[in-house]
Motif scaffolding. Structure first.
Motif, mmCIF file in Angstrom:
data_model
loop_
_atom_site.group_PDB
_atom_site.id
_atom_site.type_symbol
_atom_site.label_atom_id
_atom_site.label_comp_id
_atom_site.label_asym_id
_atom_site.label_seq_id
_atom_site.Cartn_x
_atom_site.Cartn_y
_atom_site.Cartn_z
ATOM 1 N N ARG A 283 -12.187 -5.445 3.779
ATOM 2 C CA ARG A 283 -12.993 -4.375 3.198
ATOM 3 C C ARG A 283 -14.423 -4.379 3.718
ATOM 4 O O ARG A 283 -15.116 -3.372 3.595
ATOM 5 C CB ARG A 283 -12.992 -4.469 1.678
ATOM 6 C CG ARG A 283 -11.702 -3.943 1.102
ATOM 7 C CD ARG A 283 -11.778 -3.782 -0.375
ATOM 8 N NE ARG A 283 -10.511 -3.289 -0.892
ATOM 9 C CZ ARG A 283 -10.184 -3.316 -2.159
ATOM 10 N NH1 ARG A 283 -11.034 -3.802 -3.053
ATOM 11 N NH2 ARG A 283 -9.016 -2.851 -2.544
ATOM 12 N N ILE B 118 -6.882 -0.205 -1.211
ATOM 13 C CA ILE B 118 -7.474 0.371 -2.425
ATOM 14 C C ILE B 118 -6.393 0.959 -3.336
ATOM 15 O O ILE B 118 -6.492 0.883 -4.559
ATOM 16 C CB ILE B 118 -8.564 1.409 -2.062
ATOM 17 C CG1 ILE B 118 -9.515 1.608 -3.239
ATOM 18 C CG2 ILE B 118 -7.994 2.725 -1.635
ATOM 19 C CD1 ILE B 118 -10.534 0.543 -3.340
ATOM 20 N N GLN B 119 -5.350 1.534 -2.740
ATOM 21 C CA GLN B 119 -4.254 2.084 -3.540
ATOM 22 C C GLN B 119 -3.492 0.972 -4.257
ATOM 23 O O GLN B 119 -3.086 1.126 -5.405
ATOM 24 C CB GLN B 119 -3.301 2.895 -2.657
ATOM 25 C CG GLN B 119 -3.905 4.167 -2.091
ATOM 26 C CD GLN B 119 -4.108 5.234 -3.146
ATOM 27 O OE1 GLN B 119 -3.288 5.408 -4.033
ATOM 28 N NE2 GLN B 119 -5.211 5.941 -3.041
ATOM 29 N N GLU C 161 0.831 -1.207 0.000
ATOM 30 C CA GLU C 161 0.000 0.000 0.000
ATOM 31 C C GLU C 161 0.863 1.254 0.000
ATOM 32 O O GLU C 161 0.568 2.223 -0.708
ATOM 33 C CB GLU C 161 -0.955 -0.013 1.207
ATOM 34 C CG GLU C 161 -2.035 1.033 1.145
ATOM 35 C CD GLU C 161 -3.135 0.764 0.124
ATOM 36 O OE1 GLU C 161 -4.093 1.548 0.102
ATOM 37 O OE2 GLU C 161 -3.051 -0.198 -0.669
ATOM 38 N N ARG D 282 -11.766 0.995 2.356
ATOM 39 C CA ARG D 282 -10.634 1.496 1.574
ATOM 40 C C ARG D 282 -9.362 0.675 1.781
ATOM 41 O O ARG D 282 -8.290 1.038 1.317
ATOM 42 C CB ARG D 282 -10.377 2.959 1.906
ATOM 43 C CG ARG D 282 -11.624 3.789 1.644
ATOM 44 C CD ARG D 282 -11.498 5.106 1.005
ATOM 45 N NE ARG D 282 -10.364 5.446 0.232
ATOM 46 C CZ ARG D 282 -10.333 5.481 -1.114
ATOM 47 N NH1 ARG D 282 -11.396 5.139 -1.793
ATOM 48 N NH2 ARG D 282 -9.262 5.849 -1.758
#
Length: 144
Positions: A126, A134-135, A88, A131
């Motif tokens: 999640r 998510i990246q 992340e 989130r």
């Protein structure tokens, strides 16, 4: 035009050229410093990613030795969390333009596979943290 006017004009043009050259040099120095910082960060992240702990988690994940990712032991959960947190961080830096995607793809070619294998764990998290990773998912979508 007098001789002094000519000298003044030439002096003004020369000064302008010198200032322009200095400005271009400064811009290139800033760009080089930014690139150096990015590569330093990339190397540091790669060293962490290659640590014994994260290598062991990746190896076990790829060999399906972790079993059901929704029912992990405390140690395995911690290891997978650490791995996903490093991914992340890598993704945030890349998605914000601080690291070049091409460099990340070259140095971390296995990110899409690792993320795909960890997907059940990500989906579980999640449900309470929408989130979560998510990246990383966005970064995976940028791989060729």
């Amino acid at each position: 035009m007098s001789a002094w006017d000519t000298v003044a004009a030439l002096s003004s043009v020369t000064s302008t050229v010198i200032v322009a050259i200095a400005a271009l040099y400064a811009v290139r120095q800033v760009q080089e410093a930014k690139r150096t910082r990015a590569l330093t960060a990339l190397v540091a992240l790669h060293q962490e990613y290659q640590s014994a702990e994260l290598s062991r988690v990746r190896r076990r994940l790829k060999a399906n030795e972790l079993g059901d990712l929704t029912q992990l032991s405390v140690d395995d959960k911690e290891g997978l969390d650490n791995l996903l947190q490093r991914l992340e961080l890598l993704a945030v830096l890349t998605n914000r333009g601080l690291l070049e995607v091409e460099d990340v793809v070259a140095v971390f070619p296995g990110v899409p596979t690792t993320f795909a294998l960890a997907r059940p764990y990500v989906d579980l998290h999640r449900s309470s943290r929408p989130r979560y990773a998510i990246q990383t998912e966005e970064l995976v979508g940028r791989y060729p």
